[in-house]
Design a protein around this motif. Sequence first.
Motif, PDB file in Angstrom:
ATOM      1  N   VAL A 231       0.847  -1.194   0.000  1.00 15.44           N
ATOM      2  CA  VAL A 231       0.000   0.000   0.000  1.00 15.44           C
ATOM      3  C   VAL A 231       0.879   1.239   0.000  1.00 15.44           C
ATOM      4  O   VAL A 231       1.792   1.370   0.824  1.00 15.44           O
ATOM      5  CB  VAL A 231      -0.929   0.016   1.232  1.00 15.44           C
ATOM      6  N   GLN A 232       0.605   2.128  -0.933  1.00 23.29           N
ATOM      7  CA  GLN A 232       1.261   3.433  -0.955  1.00 23.29           C
ATOM      8  C   GLN A 232       0.262   4.471  -0.453  1.00 23.29           C
ATOM      9  O   GLN A 232      -0.883   4.509  -0.909  1.00 23.29           O
ATOM     10  CB  GLN A 232       1.734   3.802  -2.357  1.00 23.29           C
ATOM     11  N   ILE A 233       0.697   5.303   0.496  1.00 29.07           N
ATOM     12  CA  ILE A 233      -0.228   6.276   1.071  1.00 29.07           C
ATOM     13  C   ILE A 233      -0.028   7.651   0.428  1.00 29.07           C
ATOM     14  O   ILE A 233       0.996   7.921  -0.203  1.00 29.07           O
ATOM     15  CB  ILE A 233      -0.052   6.372   2.598  1.00 29.07           C
ATOM     16  N   LYS A 234      -1.022   8.509   0.617  1.00 28.71           N
ATOM     17  CA  LYS A 234      -0.969   9.865   0.075  1.00 28.71           C
ATOM     18  C   LYS A 234      -0.035  10.737   0.911  1.00 28.71           C
ATOM     19  O   LYS A 234       0.134  10.483   2.110  1.00 28.71           O
ATOM     20  CB  LYS A 234      -2.378  10.471   0.061  1.00 28.71           C
ATOM     21  N   PRO A 235       0.562  11.755   0.295  1.00 31.65           N
ATOM     22  CA  PRO A 235       1.446  12.656   1.062  1.00 31.65           C
ATOM     23  C   PRO A 235       0.682  13.324   2.200  1.00 31.65           C
ATOM     24  O   PRO A 235      -0.482  13.691   2.056  1.00 31.65           O
ATOM     25  CB  PRO A 235       1.888  13.687   0.009  1.00 31.65           C
ATOM     26  N   GLY A 236       1.361  13.477   3.322  1.00 33.83           N
ATOM     27  CA  GLY A 236       0.756  14.145   4.466  1.00 33.83           C
ATOM     28  C   GLY A 236       0.084  13.214   5.457  1.00 33.83           C
ATOM     29  O   GLY A 236      -0.318  13.650   6.536  1.00 33.83           O
ATOM     30  N   PHE A 237      -0.049  11.938   5.108  1.00 33.86           N
ATOM     31  CA  PHE A 237      -0.682  10.976   6.010  1.00 33.86           C
ATOM     32  C   PHE A 237       0.385  10.163   6.741  1.00 33.86           C
ATOM     33  O   PHE A 237       1.459   9.888   6.194  1.00 33.86           O
ATOM     34  CB  PHE A 237      -1.617  10.038   5.240  1.00 33.86           C
ATOM     35  N   SER A 238       0.079   9.777   7.953  1.00 28.28           N
ATOM     36  CA  SER A 238       0.999   8.991   8.767  1.00 28.28           C
ATOM     37  C   SER A 238       0.890   7.508   8.416  1.00 28.28           C
ATOM     38  O   SER A 238      -0.219   6.959   8.385  1.00 28.28           O
ATOM     39  CB  SER A 238       0.686   9.196  10.256  1.00 28.28           C
ATOM     40  N   GLU A 239       2.031   6.884   8.163  1.00 30.16           N
ATOM     41  CA  GLU A 239       2.034   5.453   7.846  1.00 30.16           C
ATOM     42  C   GLU A 239       1.446   4.632   8.996  1.00 30.16           C
ATOM     43  O   GLU A 239       0.682   3.694   8.778  1.00 30.16           O
ATOM     44  CB  GLU A 239       3.466   4.993   7.562  1.00 30.16           C
ATOM     45  N   ARG A 240       1.809   5.001  10.210  1.00 32.37           N
ATOM     46  CA  ARG A 240       1.346   4.241  11.368  1.00 32.37           C
ATOM     47  C   ARG A 240      -0.171   4.339  11.531  1.00 32.37           C
ATOM     48  O   ARG A 240      -0.847   3.344  11.792  1.00 32.37           O
ATOM     49  CB  ARG A 240       2.053   4.750  12.630  1.00 32.37           C
ATOM     50  N   LYS A 241      -0.716   5.551  11.354  1.00 33.22           N
ATOM     51  CA  LYS A 241      -2.166   5.731  11.523  1.00 33.22           C
ATOM     52  C   LYS A 241      -2.944   5.025  10.420  1.00 33.22           C
ATOM     53  O   LYS A 241      -3.975   4.404  10.681  1.00 33.22           O
ATOM     54  CB  LYS A 241      -2.502   7.224  11.544  1.00 33.22           C
TER      55      LYS A 241
END
Length: 408
Positions: A231-241
């Motif tokens: 999974v690749q997350i969007k900029p500004g979001f926390s990987e842990r959350k």
Amino acid sequence: MDLSYRIAVRYFFSRNKRSFISVIARIAMAGVAVGTMAMVVVLSVFNGMEDLNRKIFKTFDADIKVTPTEGRRFKVDNAFIQKVKSVEGVKLVTQVVEDNALAQYGNQQIIVRLKGVDSTFERQGQLDTAIIEGSLQLYGTGGTPYGVIAEGVRNALSISLDDIITPLQLMYPKRGTKTLNLTSAEAFNHLSLRPGGIFFIETRYDDYVIAPISLVEGLMEYKGERSSLEVQIKPGFSERKVSKAIAEKIGNKFVVKDRDSLNSDLLRAIRLEKLFVAITLSFIILVAAINIFFSLSMLAIEKKKDVSMLYALGATPGLIRRIFLAEGAIVAFSGALVGLGGGIALCLLQLKYGLVSMGMATSLVDAYPVKLIWEDILYTGIIVVIITMLVSYIPARRAAKAGQILPT
């Protein structure tokens, strides 16, 4: 200014005229300065190493990885993919089939880590900066399947991207085979790829071959199953959350880890080394600060008559203790400020000019990485304060008692 500090400042500047005590005080200041500077620099180097490893992980490892709690594979359908995508912060979900395989190029063979990925992998752009030859593509013109190969595999098999005749052969044992005959071609499923790109990150990724998932799935007979989701997350979001939110969404049949959790062993090792080095340097600062103890002890002997006079004028033992504690603090803080300033300056120079090189032609960076973290600088300052107060308290207390027993 408090009376104790005014007297301490006066003692500090007046005693510089006296040779022996002045030399000890300057040695103490220099020792604290060097110890403080060393701690700032060493802690910053460990921070830089941790940051460098995180950048390396980011080049290849996913922001978040989903794997089954039990077994090595799990069934994936569109509904499951949509459930993961529905979590806020998720940008791309890449399906992955991954396992060891036997690679053959010409007459040479090697065991590789074969990773099958879907079309979203190219859109992630993770390997863009790691490609050293060719390009990051899984299919060429006319639907020709390509493999993206690690530098270590290329060197081991002597692969040439210019050779369009020799294919890269990948073999995987047929499912359900009870006994494996390594000399029989019938015991393996076969897949042919054309090498399309070479990437290099570091040695832990040197055995990878990345290929289209549709072909790898057939080779390994996964039949709609997957070994993981990346999974690749969007900029500004926390990987842990985001990883926590995904774990709550898909249930306890899956293990969801962010990038730091995937590489927790290495990061923990770096932090432990940093902790033990910080403790060791704290003892070095303590040894340097012992000179403050001797300096204050000799000053207390020299100033016995002055202390008696202060008692005659109404001073309390607490005031006398504070005078000598302030004297020790002035010596230590002078050294600490010089050390902190020197350490910060060295780190900034290393960042800008790379004064100290790694000394290896194959290293990922030319110079030692450093990263200043203000919490570490604050920690260093607190350590110096604590050590200074500890070594200053005994001579300060003795000075207060010695002045009381002298005749006024």
